[in-house]
Design a protein around this motif. Structure first.
Motif, PDB file in Angstrom:
ATOM      1  N   PRO A 169       0.841  -1.196   0.000  1.00  0.00           N
ATOM      2  CA  PRO A 169       0.000   0.000   0.000  1.00  0.00           C
ATOM      3  C   PRO A 169       0.881   1.253   0.000  1.00  0.00           C
ATOM      4  O   PRO A 169       1.777   1.382   0.834  1.00  0.00           O
ATOM      5  CB  PRO A 169      -0.789  -0.119   1.313  1.00  0.00           C
ATOM      6  N   GLY A 170       0.643   2.130  -0.940  1.00  0.00           N
ATOM      7  CA  GLY A 170       1.470   3.327  -1.060  1.00  0.00           C
ATOM      8  C   GLY A 170       2.275   3.352  -2.348  1.00  0.00           C
ATOM      9  O   GLY A 170       2.839   4.383  -2.724  1.00  0.00           O
ATOM     10  N   ARG A 187      -5.659   4.263  -3.594  1.00  0.00           N
ATOM     11  CA  ARG A 187      -5.819   2.851  -3.957  1.00  0.00           C
ATOM     12  C   ARG A 187      -4.621   2.009  -3.535  1.00  0.00           C
ATOM     13  O   ARG A 187      -3.460   2.417  -3.689  1.00  0.00           O
ATOM     14  CB  ARG A 187      -6.032   2.711  -5.470  1.00  0.00           C
ATOM     15  N   GLY A 188      -4.910   0.820  -2.975  1.00  0.00           N
ATOM     16  CA  GLY A 188      -3.843  -0.104  -2.620  1.00  0.00           C
ATOM     17  C   GLY A 188      -3.312  -0.801  -3.866  1.00  0.00           C
ATOM     18  O   GLY A 188      -3.787  -0.574  -4.977  1.00  0.00           O
ATOM     19  N   GLY A 189      -2.322  -1.655  -3.677  1.00  0.00           N
ATOM     20  CA  GLY A 189      -1.743  -2.360  -4.816  1.00  0.00           C
ATOM     21  C   GLY A 189      -0.949  -1.431  -5.707  1.00  0.00           C
ATOM     22  O   GLY A 189      -0.451  -0.394  -5.267  1.00  0.00           O
ATOM     23  N   THR A 217       9.684   1.946   5.326  1.00  0.00           N
ATOM     24  CA  THR A 217       9.419   1.702   3.911  1.00  0.00           C
ATOM     25  C   THR A 217       7.952   1.988   3.615  1.00  0.00           C
ATOM     26  O   THR A 217       7.093   1.907   4.508  1.00  0.00           O
ATOM     27  CB  THR A 217       9.736   0.248   3.525  1.00  0.00           C
ATOM     28  N   ILE A 218       7.660   2.297   2.363  1.00  0.00           N
ATOM     29  CA  ILE A 218       6.287   2.546   1.945  1.00  0.00           C
ATOM     30  C   ILE A 218       5.474   1.251   2.092  1.00  0.00           C
ATOM     31  O   ILE A 218       5.881   0.206   1.606  1.00  0.00           O
ATOM     32  CB  ILE A 218       6.256   3.014   0.481  1.00  0.00           C
ATOM     33  N   GLY A 219       4.345   1.341   2.771  1.00  0.00           N
ATOM     34  CA  GLY A 219       3.483   0.183   2.960  1.00  0.00           C
ATOM     35  C   GLY A 219       3.537  -0.407   4.350  1.00  0.00           C
ATOM     36  O   GLY A 219       2.608  -1.106   4.774  1.00  0.00           O
ATOM     37  N   LEU A 237      -2.575 -14.412   8.978  1.00  0.00           N
ATOM     38  CA  LEU A 237      -3.202 -13.249   8.341  1.00  0.00           C
ATOM     39  C   LEU A 237      -2.959 -13.204   6.834  1.00  0.00           C
ATOM     40  O   LEU A 237      -3.786 -12.696   6.092  1.00  0.00           O
ATOM     41  CB  LEU A 237      -2.703 -11.966   9.004  1.00  0.00           C
ATOM     42  N   GLY A 238      -1.826 -13.703   6.376  1.00  0.00           N
ATOM     43  CA  GLY A 238      -1.595 -13.843   4.942  1.00  0.00           C
ATOM     44  C   GLY A 238      -1.605 -12.545   4.165  1.00  0.00           C
ATOM     45  O   GLY A 238      -1.241 -11.476   4.677  1.00  0.00           O
ATOM     46  N   HIS A 239      -2.082 -12.633   2.927  1.00  0.00           N
ATOM     47  CA  HIS A 239      -1.941 -11.513   1.996  1.00  0.00           C
ATOM     48  C   HIS A 239      -2.866 -10.343   2.271  1.00  0.00           C
ATOM     49  O   HIS A 239      -2.743  -9.291   1.619  1.00  0.00           O
ATOM     50  CB  HIS A 239      -2.125 -12.006   0.559  1.00  0.00           C
ATOM     51  N   MET A 240      -3.793 -10.481   3.204  1.00  0.00           N
ATOM     52  CA  MET A 240      -4.600  -9.319   3.574  1.00  0.00           C
ATOM     53  C   MET A 240      -3.709  -8.195   4.100  1.00  0.00           C
ATOM     54  O   MET A 240      -4.075  -7.019   4.039  1.00  0.00           O
ATOM     55  CB  MET A 240      -5.641  -9.701   4.633  1.00  0.00           C
ATOM     56  N   GLN A 241      -2.523  -8.542   4.589  1.00  0.00           N
ATOM     57  CA  GLN A 241      -1.604  -7.534   5.119  1.00  0.00           C
ATOM     58  C   GLN A 241      -1.034  -6.644   4.025  1.00  0.00           C
ATOM     59  O   GLN A 241      -0.540  -5.552   4.299  1.00  0.00           O
ATOM     60  CB  GLN A 241      -0.446  -8.219   5.857  1.00  0.00           C
ATOM     61  N   ARG A 242      -1.069  -7.105   2.774  1.00  0.00           N
ATOM     62  CA  ARG A 242      -0.495  -6.332   1.677  1.00  0.00           C
ATOM     63  C   ARG A 242      -1.517  -5.460   0.966  1.00  0.00           C
ATOM     64  O   ARG A 242      -1.172  -4.659   0.097  1.00  0.00           O
ATOM     65  CB  ARG A 242       0.159  -7.277   0.659  1.00  0.00           C
ATOM     66  N   GLY A 243      -2.795  -5.619   1.309  1.00  0.00           N
ATOM     67  CA  GLY A 243      -3.831  -4.876   0.614  1.00  0.00           C
ATOM     68  C   GLY A 243      -4.367  -3.707   1.416  1.00  0.00           C
ATOM     69  O   GLY A 243      -3.935  -3.428   2.525  1.00  0.00           O
ATOM     70  N   GLY A 244      -5.331  -3.027   0.816  1.00  0.00           N
ATOM     71  CA  GLY A 244      -6.008  -1.943   1.516  1.00  0.00           C
ATOM     72  C   GLY A 244      -5.530  -0.568   1.121  1.00  0.00           C
ATOM     73  O   GLY A 244      -4.430  -0.378   0.603  1.00  0.00           O
ATOM     74  N   SER A 245      -6.393   0.403   1.358  1.00  0.00           N
ATOM     75  CA  SER A 245      -6.064   1.797   1.083  1.00  0.00           C
ATOM     76  C   SER A 245      -4.915   2.253   1.972  1.00  0.00           C
ATOM     77  O   SER A 245      -4.936   2.017   3.177  1.00  0.00           O
ATOM     78  CB  SER A 245      -7.305   2.664   1.335  1.00  0.00           C
ATOM     79  N   PRO A 246      -3.881   2.890   1.416  1.00  0.00           N
ATOM     80  CA  PRO A 246      -2.745   3.321   2.239  1.00  0.00           C
ATOM     81  C   PRO A 246      -3.132   4.376   3.258  1.00  0.00           C
ATOM     82  O   PRO A 246      -3.987   5.225   3.003  1.00  0.00           O
ATOM     83  CB  PRO A 246      -1.748   3.880   1.211  1.00  0.00           C
ATOM     84  N   THR A 247      -2.502   4.306   4.414  1.00  0.00           N
ATOM     85  CA  THR A 247      -2.727   5.294   5.462  1.00  0.00           C
ATOM     86  C   THR A 247      -2.187   6.649   5.022  1.00  0.00           C
ATOM     87  O   THR A 247      -1.406   6.749   4.067  1.00  0.00           O
ATOM     88  CB  THR A 247      -2.035   4.875   6.766  1.00  0.00           C
ATOM     89  N   ALA A 248      -2.565   7.680   5.760  1.00  0.00           N
ATOM     90  CA  ALA A 248      -2.046   9.022   5.467  1.00  0.00           C
ATOM     91  C   ALA A 248      -0.523   9.038   5.557  1.00  0.00           C
ATOM     92  O   ALA A 248       0.161   9.668   4.730  1.00  0.00           O
ATOM     93  CB  ALA A 248      -2.649  10.037   6.439  1.00  0.00           C
ATOM     94  N   ALA A 249       0.017   8.333   6.556  1.00  0.00           N
ATOM     95  CA  ALA A 249       1.475   8.299   6.731  1.00  0.00           C
ATOM     96  C   ALA A 249       2.159   7.703   5.505  1.00  0.00           C
ATOM     97  O   ALA A 249       3.181   8.214   5.034  1.00  0.00           O
ATOM     98  CB  ALA A 249       1.831   7.494   7.981  1.00  0.00           C
TER      99      ALA A 249
END
Length: 319
Positions: A14-15, A63-65, A136-138, A247-259
């Protein structure tokens, strides 16, 4: 330098999209042309390269990814594959390249640098394992994803009076497990950077049970072992029945935080500035909230360091 390229490679984080956006818009603001290389180094070799305009990166900051996509490429690990990539870059008139990714992506950028092509590495990985940057970003987005999962699992652990083992990503680095465990109030955290003592962990759990504590959370970094393997090991020592959540690949997805959006914007823009100044073979990062850059060949020789002071703090607070 009038024409640059940008690609994302390796595991998505994300990012990455905000970083691509920053590269494109910073470059266009200063009169440069930008070409997006799709599907990472695989797309570089095959020539999947398209010119990007301001609108090409519109509406992607949240957008994530990665809209440039990513792919593994064994061929690029060879000199022949790298030469094919350089030929494609020259064919499109690209004079410098921004590579957004993790350790494997950096090795590709390093290889291009060694062959004389100007590259800038931008650290994009949830593992937080790139030397020369505090974050790092993400990483921040993945960390918050893990914390939300811990909070939810703790509700069930409390209700059923059970010990839960949560396996998190991170490759060979323990940053994600450590930061998530500390902020999520985990009773035990296992990271690759510090050897664990199963007898000591078992004794702590037994003492907790003796004083009436009937549930606990254990965070295991994937670089140590799988959550299932640790569950079996713990059961041999304590006879306590546990539940495992991977937790698997859910950790790599999602809308990036403001940071992560701000970090990606700053690092992406800085990468363009370095290329405009005629500097290639650099890795950008952030240290104590100050942008830095290092020789990409030299920085990759340094090992990633986990903050063991935080690890000791987590142990002190989880008594």
């Amino acid at each position: 330098m009038k024409r640059i390229g940008v690609l994302t490679s390796g595991g998505d984080a994300p990012g990455m999209n905000p970083a691509v956006r920053a590269v494109v818009r910073k470059a266009i603001f200063h009169g440069l042309e930008v070409y997006g290389i799709y599907q990472g180094y695989q797309g570089l070799i095959s020539g999947n390269i398209k010119k990007l305009e301001l609108g090409s990166v519109g509406d992607i900051i949240h957008r994530g990814g990665t809209t440039l996509y990513s792919a593994r490429c064994e061929e690029f690990k060879t000199k022949e594959g790298q030469q094919k990539g350089i030929e494609q870059l020259k064919r499109h008139g690209i004079e410098g390249l921004v590579v957004i990714g993790g350790d494997g992506s950096y090795m590709g950028a390093k290889a291009l640098t060694e062959q004389g092509f100007p590259c800038i590495g931008v650290p994009g990985t949830i593992d937080n394992d790139i030397p020369g940057t505090d974050f790092t970003i993400g990483f921040d987005t993945a960390l918050n994803t893990v914390i939300h999962a811990i909070d939810k699992i703790r509700d069930t652990a409390t209700s059923h009076e059970r010990t839960f083992i949560i396996e998190v990503m991170g490759r060979d680095a323990g940053d994600l497990a450590l930061w998530a465990g500390l902020s999520g109030g985990a009773e035990t955290i296992l990271i690759p950077e510090d050897p664990y003592d199963i007898d000591l962990i078992a004794e702590r759990i037994k003492k907790g049970h003796a004083r009436g504590k009937k549930h606990s959370i254990i965070i295991v970094a994937e670089g140590v072992m799988s959550g299932t393997d640790f569950s079996n090991l713990l059961k041999e020592k304590t006879s306590i029945e546990t539940r495992v959540s991977v937790l698997g690949h859910m950790q790599r997805g999602g809308s990036p935080t403001a940071a992560d959006r701000v970090l990606a914007s700053r690092l992406g823009a800085r990468a363009v500035e370095l290329l405009m100044d005629g500097k290639g073979g650099r890795s950008v990062g952030i240290e104590k909230n100050v942008l830095v850059d290092y020789d990409i060949i030299e920085i990759l020789k340094k090992p990633h360091k986990c903050d063991l002071d935080l690890y000791r703090l987590s142990q002190e607070l989880s008594i």
